[in-house]
Design an enzyme around this catalytic site. Sequence first.
Site, PDB file in Angstrom:
ATOM      1  N   GLY A 167       0.775  -1.098   0.058  1.00  0.00           N
ATOM      2  CA  GLY A 167       0.385  -0.139  -0.086  1.00  0.00           C
ATOM      3  C   GLY A 167       1.330   0.905  -0.175  1.00  0.00           C
ATOM      4  O   GLY A 167       2.437   1.462  -0.586  1.00  0.00           O
ATOM      5  N   ASN A 168       0.489   2.387   0.309  1.00  0.00           N
ATOM      6  CA  ASN A 168       0.891   3.605   0.372  1.00  0.00           C
ATOM      7  C   ASN A 168       2.258   3.030   1.263  1.00  0.00           C
ATOM      8  O   ASN A 168       3.097   3.884   0.891  1.00  0.00           O
ATOM      9  CB  ASN A 168       0.174   4.499   0.907  1.00  0.00           C
ATOM     10  CG  ASN A 168       1.156   5.807   1.213  1.00  0.00           C
ATOM     11  OD1 ASN A 168       0.836   6.933   1.925  1.00  0.00           O
ATOM     12  ND2 ASN A 168       0.967   6.526   0.159  1.00  0.00           N
TER      13      ASN A 168
ATOM     14  N   GLY B 146       3.561   0.370   2.398  1.00  0.00           N
ATOM     15  CA  GLY B 146       4.738  -0.617   2.383  1.00  0.00           C
ATOM     16  C   GLY B 146       5.256  -0.251   0.942  1.00  0.00           C
ATOM     17  O   GLY B 146       6.365  -0.413   1.111  1.00  0.00           O
TER      18      GLY B 146
ATOM     19  N   PHE C 143      -5.413  -9.140   8.407  1.00  0.00           N
ATOM     20  CA  PHE C 143      -4.495 -10.570   7.068  1.00  0.00           C
ATOM     21  C   PHE C 143      -3.907 -10.897   7.280  1.00  0.00           C
ATOM     22  O   PHE C 143      -3.669 -11.795   7.170  1.00  0.00           O
ATOM     23  CB  PHE C 143      -4.903  -9.088   6.023  1.00  0.00           C
ATOM     24  CG  PHE C 143      -5.625  -8.101   5.422  1.00  0.00           C
ATOM     25  CD1 PHE C 143      -7.822  -8.984   5.195  1.00  0.00           C
ATOM     26  CD2 PHE C 143      -5.682  -7.266   5.114  1.00  0.00           C
ATOM     27  CE1 PHE C 143      -8.370  -8.057   4.913  1.00  0.00           C
ATOM     28  CE2 PHE C 143      -6.651  -6.137   4.514  1.00  0.00           C
ATOM     29  CZ  PHE C 143      -7.561  -6.992   4.185  1.00  0.00           C
TER      30      PHE C 143
ATOM     31  N   LYS D 245      -1.882   6.499  19.251  1.00  0.00           N
ATOM     32  CA  LYS D 245      -2.051   8.111  18.728  1.00  0.00           C
ATOM     33  C   LYS D 245      -3.724   8.359  17.339  1.00  0.00           C
ATOM     34  O   LYS D 245      -3.856   9.716  17.717  1.00  0.00           O
ATOM     35  CB  LYS D 245      -0.294   7.912  18.200  1.00  0.00           C
ATOM     36  CG  LYS D 245      -0.383   7.465  17.038  1.00  0.00           C
ATOM     37  CD  LYS D 245      -0.002   7.875  15.537  1.00  0.00           C
ATOM     38  CE  LYS D 245       0.114   6.657  14.530  1.00  0.00           C
ATOM     39  NZ  LYS D 245      -0.481   7.181  13.220  1.00  0.00           N
TER      40      LYS D 245
ATOM     41  N   GLN E  36      -8.045   3.691  11.043  1.00  0.00           N
ATOM     42  CA  GLN E  36      -7.845   2.762  11.906  1.00  0.00           C
ATOM     43  C   GLN E  36      -8.437   3.100  14.043  1.00  0.00           C
ATOM     44  O   GLN E  36      -8.149   2.286  14.617  1.00  0.00           O
ATOM     45  CB  GLN E  36      -6.054   2.841  12.078  1.00  0.00           C
ATOM     46  CG  GLN E  36      -5.699   1.128  10.846  1.00  0.00           C
ATOM     47  CD  GLN E  36      -4.063   0.941  10.853  1.00  0.00           C
ATOM     48  OE1 GLN E  36      -3.088   2.020  11.092  1.00  0.00           O
ATOM     49  NE2 GLN E  36      -3.438  -0.146  10.537  1.00  0.00           N
TER      50      GLN E  36
END
Length: 343
Positions: free
Chosen positions: A14-15, A17, A99, A206, A299
């Site tokens: 993703g972004n 990674g 996952f 956070k 998240q």
Amino acid sequence: MSSQQERVVIIGSGNWGSAASRLIGKNVTKSSRFEDRVNMWVYEEVLNGQKLTEIINTQHENVKYLPGYKLPKNIVAVPDIVEAVKGATVLVFVVPHQFIRNLCKQMKSAISSHCRGISLIKGIDFNESGPLLITDIIKSELNIPMCALSGANIANEIAAEKFCETTIGYENLEDGELMKELFHDDMFRVGLVKDVAGVQVCGALKNVIALGAGFCDALEMGNNTKSALMRIGLIEMQRFAKKYYSNVKVETFMESCGVADLITTCYGGRNRKCAEAFIRTKKSWNVLEEELLNGQKLQGTTTAKDVYLTLKKDNALEEFPHMVTIYRIAFEGLPVERIVLDI
């Protein structure tokens, strides 16, 4: 190629990674310690009739999640998880935490018996007993030693090679130093702490505090108020970490993974943005996630709910008034003005 070289595999594309792959791809070629080729497991998608893995391997760019930034040519996108991790000695986990278990079960028989791992996942899981570290989930599935990396690390800024710091938490110093060699460069400065739990708790909580910052922004309360809420939030982050992980070090919260990441997230992160929009638009969290995040996951809301349920079970709600208030505004219809009145 020496059989002693480390074979690095990135789990996720993703972004974050993809941004991390730019660092890793460059650093492995600088050291004889690592093989040059780095497989990156990619959840296959089709964009305009072409597979994402094919785009990455021919254009050397993740056009969906990190457009505009080239990936090193030694980063090879692989859609099959077992093929991707075959013989791996270093696993870099950077996928949504839901996952992890399924991926670990699939890859267990393919990795090296000497494998080590590092989690770049900013979150923790929860079960009926309470919080559960992502590194502990991976260790339970794969039986490998784990480090954790977290910090004030907005992916696009890292890809643009703007200076930042990060924190790697380790249990074994040798593992920590290996992971530092994989990530550290002049524009991405790595600090080491012997505190795997503290690094991860910071990375998860956070996101909850950032929801409060977004609520504050929606009310246009200003920087003084926002700073106060961040300070109160940091204290509650420390309190939660010490409550559930007694070996957490207070100084970890002064590292990039702590106060620096909290500042960045409360001013520039996706959780802050969605929380402000939640108040201004009255749209649901699911709708905002779909409209604003380009396939990324929100998240903070999930963690806020998990934290609340854990604290309620442990009769500890009164110890964490700020995080409880954030949860109640997000899920129980508490007026947003209570963000400064109920703490």
